[in-house]
Design an enzyme around this catalytic site. Structure first.
Site, PDB file in Angstrom:
ATOM      1  CB  THR A  33      -6.348 -35.048  10.649  1.00 41.79           C
ATOM      2  OG1 THR A  33      -5.510 -33.916  10.385  1.00 41.79           O
ATOM      3  CG2 THR A  33      -7.791 -34.641  10.500  1.00 41.79           C
ATOM      4  CE  LYS A 137     -24.272 -21.788   4.106  1.00 42.33           C
ATOM      5  NZ  LYS A 137     -24.843 -22.856   3.253  1.00 42.33           N
ATOM      6  CG  HIS A 280       4.390  13.043 -16.295  1.00 35.19           C
ATOM      7  ND1 HIS A 280       3.454  12.993 -15.295  1.00 35.19           N
ATOM      8  CD2 HIS A 280       4.789  14.342 -16.371  1.00 35.19           C
ATOM      9  CE1 HIS A 280       3.270  14.199 -14.790  1.00 35.19           C
ATOM     10  NE2 HIS A 280       4.077  15.041 -15.421  1.00 35.19           N
ATOM     11  CD  GLU A 332       6.351  14.271  -5.955  1.00 33.98           C
ATOM     12  OE1 GLU A 332       6.126  13.708  -4.873  1.00 33.98           O
ATOM     13  OE2 GLU A 332       5.745  15.285  -6.336  1.00 33.98           O
TER      14      GLU A 332
END
Length: 519
Positions: A33, A137, A280, A332
């Site tokens: 296009t 599709k 926590h 951690e």
């Protein structure tokens, strides 16, 4: 199935010339296009313009160009049905086996501060999503590519299959295509429904569509019997935790990610070098100092027991000295804007430590979300930071300049502690934190007990309460523990009783007029 015809129509022309050159090597006819066709022609690539192919010129300033049976029949015709092929042959319609389309930049347009509603409407693509959905599709026959980052995969497939694309890859592309159009339509819906009938912007859209892409499958959730995954918000700002880079360590767990987010959101609110240790979802130690090392040492001293196995966040570069100190405890996660090479080498001594880097930015998402049974709670984020000029001094005794600094620090900390929150601080360091209790006076007692357990003196400390003291008992507890200045929102029907108690104790107190509940 080999590719004979490809349709290319893109707004984002990144890499499109190189891709088209690659397609031409396989003798693929390129249909294109306006702007894309012109660009490819100028690059010396043969192009069949859509208007020449359909026999119908582009019209309405380009609004109508690909909405034509010769385009959509060529995309939608099933390769396994002879009557479909016969219909194409009768109408002189070419099969289109490859569609390369990306859409008008709607999201980019509305992100501009001066974008008007008319500008946004003009950036809603019609033909593009139609072609993309049609191709997706019909993926059994057609491949559709909507992202420039997939061009390399497309070229690899063509090379590996001598000008064809495998069914598995076509299905993968179709999945991405439908996700792409769903996200695009969601952005349009969210934007348009955020206007009332008089075209005034509302705080919240009538329809809120969210789009998250899977980033990581997790070993389990909060507990081992729960399955879990981590999804990334496609609109996440660069400084959001979702965009972390992991330098070393084990895979992040569900709880690691949740706690690291709490630590990161907290640490980035401070202007000075800061360290936040979270366990926590609650801070167990926060400090600001001249260096990251000193900030870490002070934050760790608040509650060494709770810091065991915690998350450590910094808002400055982590150097080797800081890394050496961190290695002395079990941790951690370590997260910072940057880790020096020397620090990285040291942290590798414990290669299970998860080390993350993330740009330090102060942008926030538009909405804060919380899932509830059958629904979603949505609010704007709590990003308000006050200054000394916002304080209302309500006691006879006024805070000293140092107390004012500490009150500001304590107030920022309290914003990130689960309600009911009570925080003792002094000289840019947390001394005791009471969090998540049903009673504010219990949080006050726990905060003072925590300080005692850590061997930290509370005499002369300041205290922040995330919401007002409903009775004087909470204030009595913090003063008896050693507090000499208190910061709280005010607004209780018993404010006068609490102020009188502060005056009787001979301490200063300021009201902010703002509370920071955190659930």
């Amino acid at each position: 199935m080999s590719i004979k015809q490809a349709l290319i129509s893109v707004s984002d022309k990144t890499g499109i010339i190189e891709l088209a050159q690659n397609l031409a090597q396989y003798g693929i006819t390129i249909i294109s296009t306006g702007g894309t066709a012109k660009l490819l022609n100028e690059a010396g690539i043969a192009v069949l313009e859509v208007s020449d192919y359909t026999g119908f010129p582009e019209m309405l300033n380009g609004r109508v160009k690909t909405l034509h049976p010769k385009i959509h029949a060529g995309i939608l015709a099933r390769g396994d049905l002879t009557d479909h092929q016969a219909a194409l042959d009768d109408a002189s319609i070419l099969n289109i086996e490859l569609v390369i389309v990306n859409l008008y930049p709607f999201k980019e347009a509305i992100a501009k501060q001066n974008c008007s509603l008319d500008d946004a409407i003009e950036n809603i693509d019609i033909g593009g999503p139609t072609m993309v959905r049609a191709a997706a599709k019909n993926y059994q026959k057609v491949a559709v590519v909507t992202h420039p980052q997939d061009y390399s995969l497309l070229c690899e497939e063509l090379k590996a299959n001598n000008g064809a694309i495998s069914l598995a890859t076509r299905f993968q592309f179709a999945q991405k295509a439908f996700t792409h159009t769903a996200s695009y339509d969601s952005a349009i819906s969210n934007y348009l429904t955020s206007f009332d009938t008089n075209y005034h912007r509302k705080d919240f859209p009538d329809s809120l569509n969210l789009n998250f892409n899977i980033a990581q499958h997790l070993r389990y959730g909060e507990n081992p019997h729960q399955k879990a995954a981590f999804y990334r918000d496609e609109t996440a700002t660069p400084g959001s935790l979702a965009n972390y880079e992991q330098l070393q360590g084990k895979e992040l767990s569900y709880n690691n990610i949740a706690d690291t987010d709490a630590a990161w959101e907290c640490v980035k609110t401070f202007d000075n070098p800061a360290c936040v240790i979270v366990k926590h979802a609650n801070p167990c130690g926060i400090a600001i100092a001249e260096t990251t090392l000193r900030a870490y040492q002070l934050a760790f001293a608040t509650d060494p027991t709770s810091a065991f196995g915690g998350i450590i966040a910094f808002n400055r570069t982590v150097n080797s000295e800081t890394a050496e100190a961190v290695l002395k405890q079990f941790v951690e996660v370590v997260i910072a804007p940057e880790i020096t090479q020397e620090a990285q080498q040291l942290l590798l001594q414990k290669n299970n430590i998860r080390v993350l880097v993330l740009p330090l930015q102060h942008e926030y998402h538009l909405y804060d979300l919380k899932r509830i049974g059958g629904g979603l709670l949505v609010q704007t984020p709590d990003i308000q930071n006050i200054t000394v000029s916002d304080f209302e001094i309500v006691t006879k005794i006024k805070p000293t300049p140092q107390q004012l600094k500490d009150l500001l620090f304590a107030w920022r900390v309290a914003k990130f502690v689960k309600s009911n929150a009570i925080v003792f601080c002094s000289n840019g360091q947390t001394l005791g934190i009471g969090a998540g209790q049903m009673s504010r006076v219990d949080s006050a007692r726990i905060a003072s007990i925590k300080a005692q357990q850590a061997g930290l003196a509370l005499s002369g400390a300041v205290v922040a309460s995330d919401a007002f003291f409903p009775f004087r008992d909470g204030l009595d507890v913090v003063v008896q523990a050693g507090a000499t200045a208190i910061i709280q929102p005010g607004g209780s029907i018993r404010d006068n009783e609490v102020i009188a108690a502060a005056d009787a104790h001979g301490v200063s107190m300021v009201f902010t007029g703002v509370r920071h509940f955190r659930h």
